[in-house]
Design an enzyme around this catalytic site. Structure first.
Site, PDB file in Angstrom:
ATOM      1  N   ARG A  98      31.377 -54.594 -32.762  1.00  0.00           N
ATOM      2  CA  ARG A  98      30.144 -54.720 -33.554  1.00  0.00           C
ATOM      3  C   ARG A  98      29.819 -53.454 -34.343  1.00  0.00           C
ATOM      4  O   ARG A  98      28.780 -53.399 -34.998  1.00  0.00           O
ATOM      5  CB  ARG A  98      28.964 -55.113 -32.655  1.00  0.00           C
ATOM      6  CG  ARG A  98      28.575 -54.071 -31.632  1.00  0.00           C
ATOM      7  CD  ARG A  98      27.344 -54.485 -30.852  1.00  0.00           C
ATOM      8  NE  ARG A  98      26.886 -53.407 -29.978  1.00  0.00           N
ATOM      9  CZ  ARG A  98      25.660 -53.304 -29.490  1.00  0.00           C
ATOM     10  NH1 ARG A  98      24.754 -54.213 -29.780  1.00  0.00           N
ATOM     11  NH2 ARG A  98      25.334 -52.306 -28.694  1.00  0.00           N
TER      12      ARG A  98
ATOM     13  N   HIS B 289      26.509 -62.807 -29.309  1.00  0.00           N
ATOM     14  CA  HIS B 289      25.179 -62.393 -28.813  1.00  0.00           C
ATOM     15  C   HIS B 289      24.091 -62.913 -29.760  1.00  0.00           C
ATOM     16  O   HIS B 289      23.401 -62.145 -30.432  1.00  0.00           O
ATOM     17  CB  HIS B 289      25.203 -60.857 -28.775  1.00  0.00           C
ATOM     18  CG  HIS B 289      24.058 -60.160 -28.109  1.00  0.00           C
ATOM     19  ND1 HIS B 289      22.739 -60.376 -28.442  1.00  0.00           N
ATOM     20  CD2 HIS B 289      24.050 -59.219 -27.140  1.00  0.00           C
ATOM     21  CE1 HIS B 289      21.976 -59.586 -27.700  1.00  0.00           C
ATOM     22  NE2 HIS B 289      22.751 -58.876 -26.901  1.00  0.00           N
TER      23      HIS B 289
ATOM     24  N   ASP C 144      16.468 -60.676 -18.811  1.00  0.00           N
ATOM     25  CA  ASP C 144      17.851 -60.262 -19.091  1.00  0.00           C
ATOM     26  C   ASP C 144      18.710 -60.873 -17.985  1.00  0.00           C
ATOM     27  O   ASP C 144      18.745 -60.359 -16.867  1.00  0.00           O
ATOM     28  CB  ASP C 144      17.933 -58.722 -19.100  1.00  0.00           C
ATOM     29  CG  ASP C 144      19.216 -58.229 -19.745  1.00  0.00           C
ATOM     30  OD1 ASP C 144      20.101 -59.064 -20.016  1.00  0.00           O
ATOM     31  OD2 ASP C 144      19.337 -57.011 -19.950  1.00  0.00           O
TER      32      ASP C 144
ATOM     33  N   GLU D 173      23.111 -66.432 -25.553  1.00  0.00           N
ATOM     34  CA  GLU D 173      24.422 -65.898 -25.927  1.00  0.00           C
ATOM     35  C   GLU D 173      25.552 -66.706 -25.276  1.00  0.00           C
ATOM     36  O   GLU D 173      25.475 -67.048 -24.098  1.00  0.00           O
ATOM     37  CB  GLU D 173      24.498 -64.435 -25.500  1.00  0.00           C
ATOM     38  CG  GLU D 173      23.299 -63.634 -26.004  1.00  0.00           C
ATOM     39  CD  GLU D 173      23.205 -62.251 -25.372  1.00  0.00           C
ATOM     40  OE1 GLU D 173      24.252 -61.674 -25.024  1.00  0.00           O
ATOM     41  OE2 GLU D 173      22.072 -61.747 -25.223  1.00  0.00           O
TER      42      GLU D 173
HETATM   43  O1  TA6 Z   1      22.511 -59.332 -23.902  1.00  0.00           O
HETATM   44  C1  TA6 Z   1      21.439 -58.666 -23.356  1.00  0.00           C
HETATM   45  C2  TA6 Z   1      21.615 -57.185 -23.563  1.00  0.00           C
HETATM   46  O2  TA6 Z   1      22.798 -56.759 -22.949  1.00  0.00           O
HETATM   47  C3  TA6 Z   1      20.372 -56.481 -23.008  1.00  0.00           C
HETATM   48  O3  TA6 Z   1      20.608 -55.820 -21.804  1.00  0.00           O
HETATM   49  C4  TA6 Z   1      19.921 -55.594 -24.149  1.00  0.00           C
HETATM   50  O4  TA6 Z   1      20.293 -54.301 -24.036  1.00  0.00           O
HETATM   51  C5  TA6 Z   1      20.513 -56.313 -25.353  1.00  0.00           C
HETATM   52  O5  TA6 Z   1      21.708 -56.885 -24.939  1.00  0.00           O
HETATM   53  C6  TA6 Z   1      20.604 -55.603 -26.676  1.00  0.00           C
HETATM   54  O6  TA6 Z   1      21.467 -54.554 -26.624  1.00  0.00           O
HETATM   55  P1  TA6 Z   1      21.630 -53.572 -27.846  1.00  0.00           P
HETATM   56  O7  TA6 Z   1      22.657 -52.583 -27.396  1.00  0.00           O
HETATM   57  O8  TA6 Z   1      22.098 -54.394 -29.007  1.00  0.00           O
HETATM   58  O9  TA6 Z   1      20.278 -52.991 -28.100  1.00  0.00           O
END
Ligand code: TA6
Length: 298
Positions: A99, A169, A213, A272
């Site tokens: 990403r 995601h 989460d 997700e």
């Molecule tokens: O998918 C959930 C998650 O892993 C959360 O724990 C939160 O951190 C989110 O993704 C977003 O992560 P990012 O690194 O994109 O801010």
């Protein structure tokens, strides 16, 4: 490749074009029979998907970063070759490196039924090997129509096994998080990260009224998001996935994220399509795994 080169090789008249977007990142605009989408070539990330006559199914933060090395908050970030924190505790970036790297356009095509397909690829090179010492071929097949299909295809092109966790995601836009519920997870076990990783069992639909989460396991092929605030229902169909993540940062965590507005948590929910938690994928040399999600109004 410059925008002029990309246009020469891959543009489709009336169906697909390239432009320079925020932060000078190259954007692909796709117009197909049934819907339109915007894809960032940086991060290989779908940022918007709008079925004809409807509003965006995806949430994209107005405060998102558009800069090399940073993740874009919203749309469908690709978490790969791991989901969440570095699985080996080596301090590598959360959610892997796909990403935050440039992807290549491999192919574009208008399909006979009027949908438009874009295939992106992420090359394995000395930089990726320095982070993750494996040889791979990674591609994303994105098909835009009245639904949006995204397939993330991993091939082990090396000589030894490797193990992945991963996620599409997806950030969905909702009218009001407190009038939103997710159906399809009743009876599924989930790892509750807000409760120190305790394993719980979902009972009934998922309602979110505080930070959530969760990694759900043993998930079915179809989930739905009932978005009463916008009087719509989104279907999320998946293949090659035995888990799903539900995330909403709620007020305090959203406030601490510079790339989200304080009240954005009210307008988004991440549902997700994953291989996460115990749902890991091990690929021997030459093997391929396809993680797919399809989203549409239903
Ligand atoms: O998918 C959930 C998650 O892993 C959360 O724990 C939160 O951190 C989110 O993704 C977003 O992560 P990012 O690194 O994109 O801010």
């Amino acid at each position: 490749m410059t925008i002029a080169d990309l246009t020469r090789r891959f543009a489709i008249d009336g169906g697909l074009s390239f432009r320079s977007g925020p932060g000078d990142l190259t954007m692909i605009d796709v117009t197909a029979d049934g819907g339109r989408a915007t894809i960032s070539l940086y991060a290989g990330q779908v940022l918007s998907f709008v079925p004809d006559g409807k509003t965006d199914l995806l949430f994209l933060s107005e405060q998102a970063y558009y800069a090399t090395g940073k993740a874009i908050k919203g749309g469908i970030p690709v978490c790969w070759p791991w989901f969440g924190p570095d699985p080996d505790g080596l301090g590598r970036p959360g959610h892997g490196f796909a990403r935050t790297r440039p992807w290549d356009v491999m192919e574009t095509r208008k399909l006979a039924d009027g949908r438009v397909m874009v295939i992106l690829g992420l090359a394995c090179d000395a930089e990726t090997r320095a982070i993750w010492p494996h040889s791979f071929v990674l591609a994303q097949e994105i098909v835009v129509g009245d639904g949006l299909e995204v397939a993330l295809i991993t091939r082990n092109s090396g000589q030894t096994n490797f193990t992945l966790s991963q996620a599409l995601h997806t950030y969905f836009r909702v009218g009001d998080i407190e009038r939103t519920r997710i159906r399809g997870l009743d009876g599924c076990a989930y790892i509750d990260k807000m409760a120190g990783g305790t394993v719980k069992t979902q009972s009934g639909p998922v309602d979110i009224s505080s930070e959530a989460d969760r990694i759900y396991t043993g998930t079915p092929a179809v989930l739905s998001i009932e978005d009463d605030g916008q009087d719509r229902r989104i279907l999320v169909e998946s293949k090659g996935s035995g888990s799903a993540v539900v995330w909403n940062p709620w007020q305090d965590t959203a406030k601490a994220m510079a790339d989200l507005a304080c009240d954005d948590y009210r307008r988004m929910i991440c549902v997700e399509t994953t291989n996460a938690g115990p749902d890991l994928i091990t690929l021997p040399p030459g093997a391929v795994h396809r993680l797919e999600c399809r989203i549409r109004l239903g």
